[in-house]
Design a protein around this motif. Sequence first.
Motif, PDB file in Angstrom:
ATOM      1  N   GLY A  99      -7.462   5.060  -0.403  1.00  0.00           N
ATOM      2  CA  GLY A  99      -8.232   4.882  -1.630  1.00  0.00           C
ATOM      3  C   GLY A  99      -7.854   5.805  -2.774  1.00  0.00           C
ATOM      4  N   ALA A 100      -6.819   6.608  -2.624  1.00  0.00           N
ATOM      5  CA  ALA A 100      -6.525   7.630  -3.636  1.00  0.00           C
ATOM      6  C   ALA A 100      -5.528   7.195  -4.710  1.00  0.00           C
ATOM      7  CB  ALA A 100      -6.006   8.882  -2.951  1.00  0.00           C
ATOM      8  N   CYS A 101      -4.600   6.301  -4.409  1.00  0.00           N
ATOM      9  CA  CYS A 101      -3.499   6.049  -5.351  1.00  0.00           C
ATOM     10  C   CYS A 101      -3.684   4.811  -6.217  1.00  0.00           C
ATOM     11  CB  CYS A 101      -2.184   5.941  -4.581  1.00  0.00           C
ATOM     12  SG  CYS A 101      -2.018   4.406  -3.647  1.00  0.00           S
ATOM     13  N   LEU A 102      -4.641   3.972  -5.888  1.00  0.00           N
ATOM     14  CA  LEU A 102      -4.898   2.693  -6.583  1.00  0.00           C
ATOM     15  C   LEU A 102      -3.677   1.777  -6.553  1.00  0.00           C
ATOM     16  CD1 LEU A 102      -6.988   3.851  -9.690  1.00  0.00           C
ATOM     17  CD2 LEU A 102      -7.779   3.263  -7.406  1.00  0.00           C
ATOM     18  N   GLY A 103      -2.848   1.950  -5.531  1.00  0.00           N
ATOM     19  CA  GLY A 103      -1.638   1.127  -5.410  1.00  0.00           C
ATOM     20  C   GLY A 103      -1.914  -0.242  -4.832  1.00  0.00           C
ATOM     21  N   CYS A 104      -3.148  -0.489  -4.418  1.00  0.00           N
ATOM     22  CA  CYS A 104      -3.405  -1.726  -3.659  1.00  0.00           C
ATOM     23  C   CYS A 104      -4.528  -2.550  -4.272  1.00  0.00           C
ATOM     24  CB  CYS A 104      -3.775  -1.354  -2.234  1.00  0.00           C
ATOM     25  SG  CYS A 104      -5.328  -0.444  -2.157  1.00  0.00           S
TER      26      CYS A 104
ATOM     27  N   ARG B 146     -10.207  -1.741  -4.153  1.00  0.00           N
ATOM     28  CA  ARG B 146      -9.066  -1.203  -3.405  1.00  0.00           C
ATOM     29  C   ARG B 146      -9.017  -1.897  -2.043  1.00  0.00           C
ATOM     30  NH1 ARG B 146     -11.238   4.734  -3.867  1.00  0.00           N
ATOM     31  NH2 ARG B 146     -12.992   3.476  -3.225  1.00  0.00           N
TER      32      ARG B 146
ATOM     33  N   MET C 274       0.816  -1.219   0.000  1.00  0.00           N
ATOM     34  CA  MET C 274       0.000   0.000   0.000  1.00  0.00           C
ATOM     35  C   MET C 274       0.843   1.260   0.000  1.00  0.00           C
ATOM     36  SD  MET C 274      -2.996  -0.866   2.663  1.00  0.00           S
ATOM     37  CE  MET C 274      -4.090  -2.252   2.312  1.00  0.00           C
ATOM     38  N   ALA C 275       0.262   2.348  -0.525  1.00  0.00           N
ATOM     39  CA  ALA C 275       0.956   3.642  -0.481  1.00  0.00           C
ATOM     40  C   ALA C 275       0.134   4.628   0.357  1.00  0.00           C
ATOM     41  CB  ALA C 275       1.187   4.163  -1.883  1.00  0.00           C
ATOM     42  N   CYS C 276      -1.033   5.082  -0.184  1.00  0.00           N
ATOM     43  CA  CYS C 276      -1.775   6.131   0.533  1.00  0.00           C
ATOM     44  C   CYS C 276      -2.626   5.591   1.679  1.00  0.00           C
ATOM     45  CB  CYS C 276      -2.646   6.911  -0.449  1.00  0.00           C
ATOM     46  SG  CYS C 276      -4.076   5.966  -1.030  1.00  0.00           S
ATOM     47  N   GLY C 277      -3.205   4.414   1.514  1.00  0.00           N
ATOM     48  CA  GLY C 277      -4.048   3.828   2.558  1.00  0.00           C
ATOM     49  C   GLY C 277      -5.464   4.371   2.615  1.00  0.00           C
TER      50      GLY C 277
ATOM     51  N   CYS D 242      -7.252  -1.198   0.536  1.00  0.00           N
ATOM     52  CA  CYS D 242      -7.156  -0.319   1.716  1.00  0.00           C
ATOM     53  C   CYS D 242      -8.503   0.229   2.164  1.00  0.00           C
ATOM     54  CB  CYS D 242      -6.178   0.824   1.462  1.00  0.00           C
ATOM     55  SG  CYS D 242      -6.718   1.988   0.201  1.00  0.00           S
TER      56      CYS D 242
HETATM   57  S1  FES Z   1      -3.085   2.291  -0.921  1.00  0.00           S
HETATM   58 FE1  FES Z   1      -3.676   3.976  -2.180  1.00  0.00          FE
HETATM   59  S2  FES Z   1      -5.585   3.280  -2.996  1.00  0.00           S
HETATM   60 FE2  FES Z   1      -5.078   1.746  -1.546  1.00  0.00          FE
END
Ligand code: FES
Length: 261
Positions: free
Chosen positions: A224-229, A246, A219-222, A248
């Motif tokens: 819901g904003a970055c779609l990293g997860c 997502r 995860m990056a932002c945690g 997170c």
């Molecule tokens: S960690 Fe950024 S959207 Fe889930």
Amino acid sequence: MDYRKKETTVVVSQKEISAGIFDLRVRTQAAAYCVPGQFAGIFPPSDSRMLMRPISICEANAESGEIRFVYRVAGEGTKLISALKEGDTAELLSVLGNGFPLDAAEGKKVAVMGGGIGIPPMLYTAKKLAGKTAETEIYLGYRNNDTFLASEFTPYGTVNVVSEDGSTAYKGNVLDALKERGFKPEVIFACGPMPMLRAIKRYAEEAGCIAYISLEERMACGVGACLGCVAKTVNKDEHSHVNNTRVCTEGPVFDSREVEI
Ligand code: FES
Ligand SMILES: Cc1cc2nc3c(=O)[nH]c(=O)nc-3n(C[C@H](O)[C@H](O)[C@H](O)COP(=O)(O)OP(=O)(O)OC[C@H]3O[C@@H](n4cnc5c(N)ncnc54)[C@H](O)[C@@H]3O)c2cc1C
């Protein structure tokens, strides 16, 4: 109600409870409203403004206002967190994620399963399930006889300790032990490495029971904003029309039938 917020908490204590495994307790208002399966983003104390590291809530005590995290030092971020001492401040983004649907266990035969560093959130889960279920069996999977936290589960169900090297009561993985005991759960709550979660998803489909699994995506932002997860879902999201979710925000806990893992 959205409780996510960044706050400065005070470290109550931190100790190494097993090689490379740390038990961190902080004082935070979130102790009053967090639920099992949720997590916090802990910011490593560093001048280089590192991203938060997601760590599950292992226990929370509303009276003392303390939350406990148990984590393994995996890399630079967790190494920095492990240096926090009593009285230090710790920056937290909390509380994050959805948590386990404990009501699904009401009056049911339940298996609580944790593997490796997926074991800590299952302690809080087992504790909150106490008195709700018809029967609770707890399955904890380790590599060897370094069975951190296992003894703390005893008040909450029949504890079965499994290890890959066979140095504990059961050899193999958590499902091997479940099958050996002949326990037939109606509901499973689980957190652990992906191969374990995949096997539980398959088992639940074959056995006709429901499994709620907690995914530990990077995860990056945690928030819901970055779609990293993102994780793959069976059905399309009704807003985005894609087979993604997502972890997170919509997770980390999913009904295993809903996700492709
Ligand atoms: S960690 Fe950024 S959207 Fe889930
Ligand atoms: C919802 C959630 C809850 C978590 N709860 C816990 C917990 O209770 N206790 C605990 O010890 N860990 C937990 N983790 C994993 C923890 O967040 C990572 O170990 C941590 O972020 C690693 O940061 P680092 O800077 O120390 O290591 P990094 O340098 O970022 O990574 C070190 C190694 O760990 C791997 N890694 C990093 N993040 C993850 C991840 N999310 N899943 C699998 N491998 C990863 C990397 O690929 C790399 O090999 C959780 C993760 C999530 C998403």
